[in-house]
Scaffold this motif. Structure first.
Motif, PDB file in Angstrom:
ATOM      1  N   ALA A 120      -5.844  -4.743   0.886  1.00  0.00           N
ATOM      2  CA  ALA A 120      -7.116  -4.037   1.033  1.00  0.00           C
ATOM      3  C   ALA A 120      -7.615  -3.517  -0.305  1.00  0.00           C
ATOM      4  CB  ALA A 120      -6.958  -2.885   2.024  1.00  0.00           C
ATOM      5  N   TYR A 121      -6.720  -3.008  -1.144  1.00  0.00           N
ATOM      6  CA  TYR A 121      -7.142  -2.449  -2.427  1.00  0.00           C
ATOM      7  C   TYR A 121      -7.544  -3.527  -3.427  1.00  0.00           C
ATOM      8  CZ  TYR A 121      -6.547   2.569  -1.920  1.00  0.00           C
ATOM      9  OH  TYR A 121      -6.723   3.876  -1.564  1.00  0.00           O
ATOM     10  N   ARG A 122      -7.138  -4.757  -3.203  1.00  0.00           N
ATOM     11  CA  ARG A 122      -7.573  -5.830  -4.100  1.00  0.00           C
ATOM     12  C   ARG A 122      -9.088  -5.993  -4.051  1.00  0.00           C
ATOM     13  NH1 ARG A 122      -2.961 -10.493  -2.896  1.00  0.00           N
ATOM     14  NH2 ARG A 122      -1.264  -9.445  -4.005  1.00  0.00           N
ATOM     15  N   ASN A 123      -9.678  -5.676  -2.899  1.00  0.00           N
ATOM     16  CA  ASN A 123     -11.127  -5.792  -2.755  1.00  0.00           C
ATOM     17  C   ASN A 123     -11.863  -4.593  -3.350  1.00  0.00           C
ATOM     18  OD1 ASN A 123     -10.768  -8.183  -1.239  1.00  0.00           O
ATOM     19  ND2 ASN A 123     -10.386  -6.992   0.608  1.00  0.00           N
ATOM     20  N   GLU A 124     -11.128  -3.564  -3.760  1.00  0.00           N
ATOM     21  CA  GLU A 124     -11.742  -2.352  -4.291  1.00  0.00           C
ATOM     22  C   GLU A 124     -11.558  -2.213  -5.799  1.00  0.00           C
ATOM     23  OE1 GLU A 124     -13.652  -0.389  -2.363  1.00  0.00           O
ATOM     24  OE2 GLU A 124     -13.241  -1.953  -0.900  1.00  0.00           O
ATOM     25  N   GLN A 125     -10.964  -3.216  -6.435  1.00  0.00           N
ATOM     26  CA  GLN A 125     -10.701  -3.098  -7.866  1.00  0.00           C
ATOM     27  C   GLN A 125     -12.008  -3.275  -8.646  1.00  0.00           C
ATOM     28  OE1 GLN A 125      -7.810  -2.060  -8.090  1.00  0.00           O
ATOM     29  NE2 GLN A 125      -6.180  -3.414  -7.471  1.00  0.00           N
ATOM     30  N   HIS A 184      -5.918   0.067  -8.629  1.00  0.00           N
ATOM     31  CA  HIS A 184      -4.995   0.748  -7.720  1.00  0.00           C
ATOM     32  C   HIS A 184      -3.730  -0.096  -7.592  1.00  0.00           C
ATOM     33  CE1 HIS A 184      -8.002   3.680  -6.182  1.00  0.00           C
ATOM     34  NE2 HIS A 184      -8.848   2.710  -6.462  1.00  0.00           N
ATOM     35  N   ILE A 185      -2.580   0.517  -7.775  1.00  0.00           N
ATOM     36  CA  ILE A 185      -1.306  -0.199  -7.713  1.00  0.00           C
ATOM     37  C   ILE A 185      -0.421   0.430  -6.638  1.00  0.00           C
ATOM     38  CG2 ILE A 185       0.795  -0.876  -8.953  1.00  0.00           C
ATOM     39  CD1 ILE A 185      -2.151   0.058 -11.037  1.00  0.00           C
ATOM     40  N   PRO A 186      -0.229  -0.241  -5.492  1.00  0.00           N
ATOM     41  CA  PRO A 186       0.730   0.271  -4.499  1.00  0.00           C
ATOM     42  C   PRO A 186       2.141   0.232  -5.084  1.00  0.00           C
ATOM     43  CG  PRO A 186      -0.732  -1.379  -3.539  1.00  0.00           C
ATOM     44  CD  PRO A 186      -0.900  -1.450  -5.021  1.00  0.00           C
ATOM     45  N   LEU A 187       2.872   1.333  -4.971  1.00  0.00           N
ATOM     46  CA  LEU A 187       4.193   1.432  -5.592  1.00  0.00           C
ATOM     47  C   LEU A 187       5.334   1.242  -4.602  1.00  0.00           C
ATOM     48  CD1 LEU A 187       3.491   4.415  -8.000  1.00  0.00           C
ATOM     49  CD2 LEU A 187       3.410   1.975  -8.513  1.00  0.00           C
ATOM     50  N   ARG A 188       5.308   1.947  -3.500  1.00  0.00           N
ATOM     51  CA  ARG A 188       6.354   1.753  -2.498  1.00  0.00           C
ATOM     52  C   ARG A 188       5.962   2.467  -1.219  1.00  0.00           C
ATOM     53  NH1 ARG A 188      11.270   5.956  -3.065  1.00  0.00           N
ATOM     54  NH2 ARG A 188      10.207   7.674  -4.073  1.00  0.00           N
ATOM     55  N   ALA A 199       8.798   6.079   5.142  1.00  0.00           N
ATOM     56  CA  ALA A 199       8.592   6.991   6.273  1.00  0.00           C
ATOM     57  C   ALA A 199       7.129   7.397   6.457  1.00  0.00           C
ATOM     58  CB  ALA A 199       9.451   8.233   6.091  1.00  0.00           C
ATOM     59  N   GLY A 200       6.256   6.412   6.585  1.00  0.00           N
ATOM     60  CA  GLY A 200       4.845   6.711   6.825  1.00  0.00           C
ATOM     61  C   GLY A 200       4.048   7.098   5.608  1.00  0.00           C
ATOM     62  N   ILE A 201       4.634   6.969   4.412  1.00  0.00           N
ATOM     63  CA  ILE A 201       3.943   7.316   3.163  1.00  0.00           C
ATOM     64  C   ILE A 201       3.876   6.082   2.265  1.00  0.00           C
ATOM     65  CG2 ILE A 201       4.085   8.627   1.013  1.00  0.00           C
ATOM     66  CD1 ILE A 201       3.271  10.432   3.141  1.00  0.00           C
ATOM     67  N   ILE A 202       2.685   5.781   1.776  1.00  0.00           N
ATOM     68  CA  ILE A 202       2.501   4.722   0.778  1.00  0.00           C
ATOM     69  C   ILE A 202       2.216   5.401  -0.555  1.00  0.00           C
ATOM     70  CG2 ILE A 202       1.252   2.638   0.137  1.00  0.00           C
ATOM     71  CD1 ILE A 202       2.663   2.356   2.785  1.00  0.00           C
ATOM     72  N   ARG A 203       3.122   5.217  -1.526  1.00  0.00           N
ATOM     73  CA  ARG A 203       2.935   5.788  -2.866  1.00  0.00           C
ATOM     74  C   ARG A 203       2.020   4.874  -3.684  1.00  0.00           C
ATOM     75  NH1 ARG A 203       4.799  10.861  -1.883  1.00  0.00           N
ATOM     76  NH2 ARG A 203       6.962  10.862  -1.189  1.00  0.00           N
ATOM     77  N   MET A 204       1.058   5.465  -4.354  1.00  0.00           N
ATOM     78  CA  MET A 204       0.057   4.699  -5.087  1.00  0.00           C
ATOM     79  C   MET A 204      -0.120   5.249  -6.504  1.00  0.00           C
ATOM     80  SD  MET A 204      -1.308   2.472  -2.821  1.00  0.00           S
ATOM     81  CE  MET A 204      -2.852   2.041  -3.623  1.00  0.00           C
ATOM     82  N   ALA A 205      -0.597   4.372  -7.376  1.00  0.00           N
ATOM     83  CA  ALA A 205      -1.051   4.786  -8.707  1.00  0.00           C
ATOM     84  C   ALA A 205      -2.457   4.240  -8.898  1.00  0.00           C
ATOM     85  CB  ALA A 205      -0.116   4.252  -9.789  1.00  0.00           C
ATOM     86  N   ALA A 206      -3.262   4.965  -9.656  1.00  0.00           N
ATOM     87  CA  ALA A 206      -4.604   4.500 -10.000  1.00  0.00           C
ATOM     88  C   ALA A 206      -4.831   4.787 -11.473  1.00  0.00           C
ATOM     89  CB  ALA A 206      -5.658   5.207  -9.152  1.00  0.00           C
TER      90      ALA A 206
END
Length: 427
Positions: A218-223, A228-232, A235-242
């Motif tokens: 999904a974030y590939r379409n928002e670059q 935005h780089i999904p990291l890991r 338990a219901g949490i997606i860690r991201m960097a921007a």
């Protein structure tokens, strides 16, 4: 695979004869249109997919040669086969300019038509295989680039990557055109709570990985100017960097606004496709990428810029990101925890020697391999103990312990009570 072919000829007998007499399915084709002029063919291919056109070269309004030129000029991925009388054979040289695949002379023999169609199918099969290979390579390269970017931010946040020169080299290698001394960045999390019926541990892990891949796509379409780089996921949490790739002239406010704007779009997709709600958490903004590097013991810790406009968790501790090799090892352990898994198995999976992997795992997690596997198993056991349909001895086997007595011993060491006592304490 069946290829789509259109037959174009202003003589009905020839057009219908070709359509009816040729063994199209046996040759690997499906006739999708029978047309009497090149003008009709142009109209047809504008709205219908076609792989091959078998056309007479001389027709009333638009000739086969003009049709071939149109296909060539418009860059349609269509193979052209032209049929002509002997007198029109001088057009053959001109047809080559439009990359016509084959040229047949009237009267055409059925055997010649079959051979030409077989040759064209062979060419189509080869091109299809080459495209699939190229797509596989492209996808593998994108996946590798994604992993390298994740590794970069993990090492940066863990302090294992701190030298300015090496950071610059790595940024160039992972294709992030930023200046680490001036480009602002964010670390943030996307929470996707699980509000449905209870999910078994392995199913929950699979669901988390599925959501992670969905968000990554999904974030590939928002670059745009923000990467935005999904990291890991955990338990219901997606860690991201921007990170801001405009050159660092926009400032923190800009990247914060972009993070919120892009997340709003992704949130809508998560809701529409996955039927789940999502929210931002633990948003931490940094004036420059270098501020992600943990400070030396003698220096003051770099503080993230506070942000009152975003939903920020109050905890003072920064988000911890394990090096990619440890993430990969943990994922493998969580997938294989109920099997007879050994340190050597995991070390081989992450391409490290057992001795080096053991030291690295202890350094990064603070626990040795055996303790970590035990913890994963006991935590899974606790999940199963909350489900009354499972007997205690069954749970022991499910999580990988052949001896129920040994399972009881480990459980009590970890939880301070027996599995039965733990179950009885559940509401």
């Amino acid at each position: 695979m069946s290829y789509r072919i259109a037959i174009v000829d202003d003589e009905e007998d020839i057009r219908e004869g070709l359509a009816d007499l040729v063994d199209w399915p046996g040759l690997g084709y499906t006739v999708v249109a029978r047309l009497e002029d090149g003008r009709d063919a142009i109209s047809f291919i504008q709205s219908h997919p076609v792989d091959v056109i078998l056309s007479d070269i001389k027709m009333t309004f638009v000739s086969g040669l003009e049709l071939a030129k149109y296909v060539y000029d418009q860059r349609y991925d269509i193979k052209m086969i032209l049929i002509s009388g002997y007198k029109e054979f001088e057009f053959a040289q001109q047809a080559l300019n439009y990359r016509v695949a084959h040229y047949l002379l009237k009267p055409t023999r059925l055997s010649e038509v079959h051979q030409v169609l077989r040759d064209v199918k062979t060419s189509l099969d080869k091109e299809k295989a080459e495209k699939e290979l190229a797509l596989d390579i492209k996808n593998q390269n994108e996946e590798m680039l994604s992993m390298l970017r994740r590794q970069f931010f993990a090492e940066l946040a863990a302090g294992t990557l701190a030298e300015r020169e090496e950071i610059g080299r790595r940024l160039h290698f992972i294709r992030l055109p930023v200046d680490p001394d001036i480009s602002p960045c964010c670390l943030y999390s996307i929470r996707i709570p699980h509000d449905g019926p209870y999910m078994a541990p392995r199913t929950a892990d699979q669901e988390a990985n599925r959501i992670f891949r969905f968000i990554q796509q999904a974030y590939r379409n928002e670059q745009d100017c923000i990467q935005h780089i999904p990291l890991r996921s955990e338990a219901g949490i997606i860690r991201m960097a921007a990170i801001d790739v405009t050159g660092g002239f926009t400032g923190i406010t800009y990247i914060e606004e972009k993070v919120v704007h892009h997340f709003a779009t992704v949130k809508s997709r998560i809701s529409a496709v996955l039927g789940k709600d999502a929210c931002l958490e633990e948003v931490r903004s940094y004036a420059r990428l270098m501020d992600l590097v943990p400070a030396a013991p003698s220096s003051s810790e770099p503080e993230p810029v506070p942000n009152d406009r975003l939903s920020v968790s109050p905890g003072p501790e920064p988000v911890r990101f394990d090096p990619l090799v440890i993430q990969k090892a943990k994922t493998y352990i969580q997938e294989k925890y109920n099997q007879d898994i050994t340190l050597e198995d995991v070390a081989e999976h992450v391409y490290l020697s057992p001795v080096y992997f053991s030291r690295l795992f202890k350094k990064q997690t603070g626990r040795n391999f055996t303790d970590y596997v035990t913890e994963i198993r006991i935590l899974r056991a606790m999940e199963y103990l909350r489900q009354p349909q499972y007997k205690v001895y069954e749970i022991s086997s499910i999580i990988g312990y052949k001896s129920t007595k040994y399972f009881f011993k480990l459980f009590k060491q970890y939880a301070g009570c027996t599995p039965t006592e733990y179950r009885n304490m559940m509401p």
